[in-house]
Design a protein around this motif. Structure first.
Motif, PDB file in Angstrom:
ATOM      1  N   VAL A   5       0.863  -1.180   0.000  1.00  9.15           N
ATOM      2  CA  VAL A   5       0.000   0.000   0.000  1.00  9.15           C
ATOM      3  C   VAL A   5       0.900   1.230   0.000  1.00  9.15           C
ATOM      4  O   VAL A   5       1.627   1.469   0.959  1.00  9.15           O
ATOM      5  CB  VAL A   5      -0.916   0.002   1.247  1.00  9.15           C
ATOM      6  CG1 VAL A   5      -1.771   1.270   1.276  1.00  9.15           C
ATOM      7  CG2 VAL A   5      -1.795  -1.244   1.277  1.00  9.15           C
ATOM      8  N   VAL A   6       0.883   1.974  -1.105  1.00 14.15           N
ATOM      9  CA  VAL A   6       1.696   3.187  -1.198  1.00 14.15           C
ATOM     10  C   VAL A   6       0.762   4.355  -0.926  1.00 14.15           C
ATOM     11  O   VAL A   6      -0.084   4.691  -1.757  1.00 14.15           O
ATOM     12  CB  VAL A   6       2.361   3.318  -2.588  1.00 14.15           C
ATOM     13  CG1 VAL A   6       3.339   4.493  -2.589  1.00 14.15           C
ATOM     14  CG2 VAL A   6       3.074   2.032  -2.961  1.00 14.15           C
ATOM     15  N   ILE A  12      -5.577   6.743   6.105  1.00 14.29           N
ATOM     16  CA  ILE A  12      -6.057   5.899   4.998  1.00 14.29           C
ATOM     17  C   ILE A  12      -5.213   4.627   4.922  1.00 14.29           C
ATOM     18  O   ILE A  12      -5.733   3.525   4.755  1.00 14.29           O
ATOM     19  CB  ILE A  12      -6.004   6.664   3.651  1.00 14.29           C
ATOM     20  CG1 ILE A  12      -6.954   7.857   3.698  1.00 14.29           C
ATOM     21  CG2 ILE A  12      -6.359   5.741   2.492  1.00 14.29           C
ATOM     22  CD1 ILE A  12      -6.899   8.752   2.484  1.00 14.29           C
ATOM     23  N   ALA A  13      -3.888   4.777   5.069  1.00 13.35           N
ATOM     24  CA  ALA A  13      -2.996   3.610   4.993  1.00 13.35           C
ATOM     25  C   ALA A  13      -3.389   2.579   6.044  1.00 13.35           C
ATOM     26  O   ALA A  13      -3.486   1.379   5.758  1.00 13.35           O
ATOM     27  CB  ALA A  13      -1.541   4.041   5.171  1.00 13.35           C
ATOM     28  N   ALA A  14      -3.649   3.043   7.267  1.00 14.66           N
ATOM     29  CA  ALA A  14      -3.982   2.120   8.362  1.00 14.66           C
ATOM     30  C   ALA A  14      -5.329   1.452   8.098  1.00 14.66           C
ATOM     31  O   ALA A  14      -5.498   0.242   8.316  1.00 14.66           O
ATOM     32  CB  ALA A  14      -4.005   2.870   9.694  1.00 14.66           C
ATOM     33  N   VAL A  29       3.285  -1.195   4.025  1.00 13.47           N
ATOM     34  CA  VAL A  29       2.890   0.182   3.721  1.00 13.47           C
ATOM     35  C   VAL A  29       4.136   0.992   3.416  1.00 13.47           C
ATOM     36  O   VAL A  29       5.157   0.859   4.092  1.00 13.47           O
ATOM     37  CB  VAL A  29       2.131   0.808   4.919  1.00 13.47           C
ATOM     38  CG1 VAL A  29       1.847   2.289   4.661  1.00 13.47           C
ATOM     39  CG2 VAL A  29       0.819   0.070   5.176  1.00 13.47           C
ATOM     40  N   ALA A  30       4.063   1.826   2.358  1.00 17.80           N
ATOM     41  CA  ALA A  30       5.149   2.749   2.039  1.00 17.80           C
ATOM     42  C   ALA A  30       4.541   4.135   1.902  1.00 17.80           C
ATOM     43  O   ALA A  30       3.500   4.298   1.266  1.00 17.80           O
ATOM     44  CB  ALA A  30       5.846   2.331   0.746  1.00 17.80           C
ATOM     45  N   GLY A  31       5.189   5.139   2.492  1.00 15.87           N
ATOM     46  CA  GLY A  31       4.655   6.500   2.457  1.00 15.87           C
ATOM     47  C   GLY A  31       5.204   7.341   1.323  1.00 15.87           C
ATOM     48  O   GLY A  31       4.692   8.425   1.047  1.00 15.87           O
ATOM     49  N   THR A  32       6.251   6.850   0.673  1.00 11.25           N
ATOM     50  CA  THR A  32       6.862   7.599  -0.433  1.00 11.25           C
ATOM     51  C   THR A  32       7.228   6.634  -1.555  1.00 11.25           C
ATOM     52  O   THR A  32       7.290   5.418  -1.356  1.00 11.25           O
ATOM     53  CB  THR A  32       8.176   8.286   0.007  1.00 11.25           C
ATOM     54  OG1 THR A  32       9.117   7.256   0.361  1.00 11.25           O
ATOM     55  CG2 THR A  32       7.980   9.225   1.182  1.00 11.25           C
ATOM     56  N   VAL A  33       7.512   7.201  -2.731  1.00 17.07           N
ATOM     57  CA  VAL A  33       7.934   6.395  -3.873  1.00 17.07           C
ATOM     58  C   VAL A  33       9.240   5.671  -3.543  1.00 17.07           C
ATOM     59  O   VAL A  33       9.434   4.499  -3.881  1.00 17.07           O
ATOM     60  CB  VAL A  33       8.094   7.296  -5.124  1.00 17.07           C
ATOM     61  CG1 VAL A  33       8.867   6.580  -6.223  1.00 17.07           C
ATOM     62  CG2 VAL A  33       6.718   7.723  -5.633  1.00 17.07           C
ATOM     63  N   GLU A  34      10.117   6.388  -2.828  1.00 16.03           N
ATOM     64  CA  GLU A  34      11.408   5.797  -2.449  1.00 16.03           C
ATOM     65  C   GLU A  34      11.213   4.533  -1.591  1.00 16.03           C
ATOM     66  O   GLU A  34      11.818   3.487  -1.864  1.00 16.03           O
ATOM     67  CB  GLU A  34      12.180   6.826  -1.628  1.00 16.03           C
ATOM     68  CG  GLU A  34      13.625   6.893  -1.960  1.00 16.03           C
ATOM     69  CD  GLU A  34      14.342   7.897  -1.057  1.00 16.03           C
ATOM     70  OE1 GLU A  34      13.687   8.551  -0.213  1.00 16.03           O
ATOM     71  OE2 GLU A  34      15.558   7.981  -1.206  1.00 16.03           O
ATOM     72  N   ASP A  35      10.357   4.652  -0.577  1.00 11.77           N
ATOM     73  CA  ASP A  35      10.094   3.485   0.286  1.00 11.77           C
ATOM     74  C   ASP A  35       9.454   2.361  -0.529  1.00 11.77           C
ATOM     75  O   ASP A  35       9.750   1.189  -0.329  1.00 11.77           O
ATOM     76  CB  ASP A  35       9.140   3.854   1.432  1.00 11.77           C
ATOM     77  CG  ASP A  35       9.817   4.726   2.474  1.00 11.77           C
ATOM     78  OD1 ASP A  35      11.061   4.843   2.413  1.00 11.77           O
ATOM     79  OD2 ASP A  35       9.107   5.287   3.327  1.00 11.77           O
ATOM     80  N   ALA A  36       8.558   2.746  -1.438  1.00 11.40           N
ATOM     81  CA  ALA A  36       7.866   1.745  -2.253  1.00 11.40           C
ATOM     82  C   ALA A  36       8.874   0.999  -3.121  1.00 11.40           C
ATOM     83  O   ALA A  36       8.800  -0.224  -3.261  1.00 11.40           O
ATOM     84  CB  ALA A  36       6.814   2.415  -3.126  1.00 11.40           C
ATOM     85  N   GLU A  37       9.829   1.713  -3.680  1.00  9.43           N
ATOM     86  CA  GLU A  37      10.815   1.057  -4.552  1.00  9.43           C
ATOM     87  C   GLU A  37      11.694   0.098  -3.765  1.00  9.43           C
ATOM     88  O   GLU A  37      12.077  -0.946  -4.262  1.00  9.43           O
ATOM     89  CB  GLU A  37      11.649   2.106  -5.306  1.00  9.43           C
ATOM     90  CG  GLU A  37      10.804   2.720  -6.415  1.00  9.43           C
ATOM     91  CD  GLU A  37      11.528   3.705  -7.305  1.00  9.43           C
ATOM     92  OE1 GLU A  37      12.355   4.477  -6.769  1.00  9.43           O
ATOM     93  OE2 GLU A  37      11.250   3.705  -8.519  1.00  9.43           O
TER      94      GLU A  37
END
Ligand code: CA
Length: 224
Positions: A5-6, A12-14, A29-37
């Motif tokens: 979940v980005v 909303i994420a929770a 859960v990732a809060g940014t594109v960087e974390d998602a990558e």
């Protein structure tokens, strides 16, 4: 099945993570594109729910980079941007589906199921290891011709073992893929569920399939 979940809005994420977890999915859960990558580089994400308005790089950039790199992971955009032009851009950028906020959770999860189904149909829907067969579409498991009924988490655990036969999986690896990051690493839930699974898979005359590797974890050992 593990869903990334980005989303930068923690509320909303929770909400989404909790709901998906209740449906039997493991969630990151990732809060940014960087974390998602970073998560996506780990290679155990089965579907991405992608917010577009993120701090720093936009969600659409992540989508374009993913598809540019040849990734076929299903992506459902989940955004407040509700203009037709936005939807067209998102779908053209490679999203499998597009859901606008506010959304009904039941609809979101139905779309998740549909996207996962489509992804499975393009791959093989049958997993086979030794005398075990999993039909990923109909969610039916068989051992030596006998049908086995599995609860959601048992299913997820067996699927994980079958995707990594002979490989020792640590409790932490199993926890993160079948449950998720919110689980207490000291929990004995993995051992409990391995016990459930063993009881269901074992029958008189059949070899045990799941081996305990002392101090390391568990592995599925195909019997020959
Ligand atoms: Ca946002």
């Amino acid at each position: 099945m593990r869903i990334l979940v980005v989303e930068d809005d923690p509320g909303i994420a929770a909400f989404v993570a909790k709901g998906l977890h209740a449906e039997g999915y493991a969630v990151a859960v990732a809060g940014t594109v960087e974390d998602a990558e970073r998560e996506l580089a780990g290679d155990d994400v089965d579907l991405v729910l992608l917010d577009l308005g993120l701090p720093g790089a936009d969600g659409e950039e992540l989508l374009v980079r993913l598809r540019g790199a040849g990734s076929v992971v299903p992506v459902i955009v989940l955004t407040a941007r509700a203009e037709v032009a936005d939807k067209v851009r998102g779908l053209d950028a490679g999203a499998n589906d597009y859901v606008t906020k506010p959304f009904a959770f039941d609809e979101l999860v139905a779309r998740v199921r549909a996207a996962l189904r489509n992804a499975e149909q393009t791959g093989s829907s049958i997993l086979e290891v030794a005398d075990l067969t999993l039909d990923l579409l109909t969610k039916v498991a068989w051992r030596a011709g006998r049908r086995i009924d599995l609860a959601q988490r048992e299913w997820a655990l067996l699927e994980l073992f079958m995707r990594h036969p002979n490989q020792v999986l640590s409790r932490a690896q199993i926890l993160s893929r079948v449950w998720d990051y919110t689980f207490d690493p000291g929990s004995n839930v993995v051992d409990v569920y391995v016990g459930y699974l063993r009881r269901k898979l074992n029958a008189p005359g059949l070899e045990p399939l799941i081996q305990t590797v002392r101090g390391a974890g568990y592995r599925l050992v195909p019997v020959t």
